[in-house]
Enzyme design. Structure first.
Site, PDB file in Angstrom:
ATOM      1  N   GLY A 197      12.782 -41.835  82.513  1.00  0.00           N
ATOM      2  CA  GLY A 197      13.402 -41.599  84.025  1.00  0.00           C
ATOM      3  C   GLY A 197      14.870 -41.648  84.152  1.00  0.00           C
ATOM      4  N   LYS A 198      15.486 -42.018  82.997  1.00  0.00           N
ATOM      5  CA  LYS A 198      17.104 -42.318  82.920  1.00  0.00           C
ATOM      6  C   LYS A 198      17.821 -41.186  83.324  1.00  0.00           C
ATOM      7  CE  LYS A 198      17.368 -43.725  78.623  1.00  0.00           C
ATOM      8  NZ  LYS A 198      18.092 -44.160  77.515  1.00  0.00           N
ATOM      9  N   GLY A 216      13.741 -39.982  75.126  1.00  0.00           N
ATOM     10  CA  GLY A 216      14.401 -40.854  76.204  1.00  0.00           C
ATOM     11  C   GLY A 216      14.178 -40.433  77.559  1.00  0.00           C
ATOM     12  N   TYR A 263      18.974 -40.201  57.456  1.00  0.00           N
ATOM     13  CA  TYR A 263      19.479 -41.099  58.763  1.00  0.00           C
ATOM     14  C   TYR A 263      21.068 -41.878  58.431  1.00  0.00           C
ATOM     15  CZ  TYR A 263      14.839 -40.777  61.022  1.00  0.00           C
ATOM     16  OH  TYR A 263      13.814 -40.076  61.445  1.00  0.00           O
ATOM     17  N   SER A 302       9.134 -39.928  68.723  1.00  0.00           N
ATOM     18  CA  SER A 302       9.784 -39.712  69.983  1.00  0.00           C
ATOM     19  C   SER A 302       8.627 -39.654  71.234  1.00  0.00           C
ATOM     20  CB  SER A 302      10.570 -38.477  70.115  1.00  0.00           C
ATOM     21  OG  SER A 302      11.564 -38.555  70.974  1.00  0.00           O
ATOM     22  N   PRO A 303       8.064 -40.853  71.179  1.00  0.00           N
ATOM     23  CA  PRO A 303       6.774 -40.969  72.261  1.00  0.00           C
ATOM     24  C   PRO A 303       7.365 -40.917  73.435  1.00  0.00           C
ATOM     25  CG  PRO A 303       7.210 -43.123  71.171  1.00  0.00           C
ATOM     26  CD  PRO A 303       7.890 -42.099  70.360  1.00  0.00           C
ATOM     27  N   LEU A 304       8.790 -41.131  73.790  1.00  0.00           N
ATOM     28  CA  LEU A 304       9.403 -41.254  75.146  1.00  0.00           C
ATOM     29  C   LEU A 304      10.051 -39.968  75.495  1.00  0.00           C
ATOM     30  CD1 LEU A 304      10.571 -44.922  75.119  1.00  0.00           C
ATOM     31  CD2 LEU A 304       8.278 -43.824  76.389  1.00  0.00           C
ATOM     32  N   LEU A 355      11.339 -39.317  79.413  1.00  0.00           N
ATOM     33  CA  LEU A 355      10.314 -40.023  79.792  1.00  0.00           C
ATOM     34  C   LEU A 355      10.712 -41.458  80.470  1.00  0.00           C
ATOM     35  CD1 LEU A 355       7.390 -38.800  77.643  1.00  0.00           C
ATOM     36  CD2 LEU A 355       7.954 -38.168  80.147  1.00  0.00           C
TER      37      LEU A 355
END
Length: 320
Positions: free
Chosen positions: A213-214, A209, A53, A204-206, A211
């Site tokens: 909704g953005k 990013g 990273y 990355s549970p979203l 999920l």
């Protein structure tokens, strides 16, 4: 915050983990400091990073904050090795020498003599798995890592590694992408981990990013999808295949008077094998939104609907 056991080990971690992919690159020292403080204050313990990273910059930033913002004993520190930087870019290297050299460099940057969990970041087709496992075993027996595991490996690799290590050190965890937009690990990785007592850390549970909704209408100028170095990371989930899932999450959120982020995290929180969901927020405000989702419980009918709309395709031999 709930603390969960990692597989059949004695290691316990917060069910939300703090991801640091953007630290020292998109997330500066001020934002990182605020994130770490808010996370620990909320009862979070698992801090997830990697030697790759920001070319080690994320580890350096974490090292500068431990002992200043929070105590080293307050966090469960997880880092990864196996992607080595060269003049020509990143090179996968899970050889014994490559892994152990990377671990020593990580410990120096993190300003600690051990990490709580050390993972091999990705499979290396050029190195026998037995050699990779020997490095994991040596990391534990030398005291440089308390627990070890794999990241982004296939089910058969997880099963083979757990078998090779079953007699002494043991394989503690596997870290893999898991969300309503990516349920591929349910085919083989999750069954293997469950049978062998290996815990799951979900990155990355979203859905990178998506999920939240953005991206339903456009790509925000300050989002990852608009970033030169992260646009390719988000792009796979911006197509038509993801749209039905994103819309289902948005509809559920509207009905519950919550945000899509709340719904996505609540769905993952009830998956039995997930020890921790690692959220990688760019800003402290974004992290606080994830921390505020603690109280969300999805009704059974919404869980069923989300399961159906996001179900991974199964074929032979998983389904006949």
């Amino acid at each position: 915050m709930e603390q969960r056991q990692v597989g059949r080990t004695g290691l316990r971690v917060s069910h939300l983990g703090l991801g640091t992919l953007t630290w020292s690159r998109d997330t500066d020292e001020h934002e990182a400091r605020e994130q770490l403080r808010d996370f620990v204050d909320a009862g979070g313990t698992l801090v997830d990073t990697s030697a790759s990273y920001a070319d080690g910059g994320a580890e350096e930033l974490i090292g500068s904050l431990l002992g200043d913002v929070v105590s080293r004993e307050d966090v469960v520190l997880c880092t990864k090795a196996g992607v080595r930087r060269t003049a020509g870019g990143g090179v996968v290297d899970a050889s014994r020498g490559g892994l152990l050299n990377t671990l020593d460099a990580s410990l120096a940057r993190l300003r600690t003599d051990h990490v709580d969990l050390w993972l091999v970041q990705t499979p290396d087709p050029r190195t026998p798995l037995t050699e990779t496992i020997s490095a994991l075993r040596l990391a534990v027996t030398s005291g440089r890592a308390r627990y070890v595991g794999l990241s982004n490996h296939a089910g058969w690799q997880v099963a083979r590694a757990a078998t090779l290590m079953a007699d002494d050190v043991g394989l503690a965890a596997v870290e893999a992408e898991y969300s309503l937009l990516q349920r591929g690990i349910e085919r083989e990785v999750l069954p293997a981990a469950a049978d062998l007592g290996v815990g799951l850390l979900a990155w990355s549970p979203l859905g990178r990013g998506v999920l939240t909704g953005k991206y339903r209408r456009t790509i925000p100028a300050d989002s990852r999808a608009a970033s030169p170095h992260l646009a390719g990371f988000v792009e796979p989930y911006l197509g038509a295949d993801s749209l039905a899932v994103v819309e289902a999450v948005a509809i559920a959120a509207q009905g519950l008077d919550r945000s899509p982020l709340d719904v996505a995290l609540a769905w993952l929180r009830v998956r039995a094998q997930v020890s921790s969901a690692i959220v990688g927020a760019r800003t402290a405000a974004q992290l606080r939104a994830s921390l505020a989702a603690e109280d969300v419980q999805l009704p059974p009918e919404i869980l069923r609907a989300l399961d159906e709309v996001s179900a991974p395709e199964l074929g032979y031999p998983e389904r006949r």
